[in-house]
Design a protein around this motif. Structure first.
Motif: not given
Length: 72
Positions: A13-14, A50-56, A64-72
């Motif tokens: 939800d981020a 994508l800029s917002g995603i990188f900033r968050k 680096q985005l691909l290596s992030l674990p995201l809670a589902r």
């Protein structure tokens, strides 16, 4: 600039619904143009989100985005 923390789990939800769909496209290896076509938005809008995603996340690349674990 924030440090990149790959072990940090980001809550789903981020991100907005559009950002989550764009992240899905990145995970599938799609180009910005392909993501834009699938979502019915402009390539510029994809880059904006994508800029917002990188900033968050503090990420600086798609890898680096691909290596992030995201809670589902």
């Amino acid at each position: 600039m924030r440090d990149f923390l790959p072990e940090h789990v980001l809550p789903a939800d981020a991100f907005s619904a559009t950002q989550m769909r764009i992240l899905d496209g990145v995970r599938r290896g799609l180009l910005n143009k392909q993501i834009a076509y699938e979502l019915g938005i402009s390539e510029h809008t994809v880059k904006y989100h994508l800029s917002g995603i990188f900033r968050k996340t503090g990420c600086h690349s798609r890898a680096q985005l691909l290596s992030l674990p995201l809670a589902r």
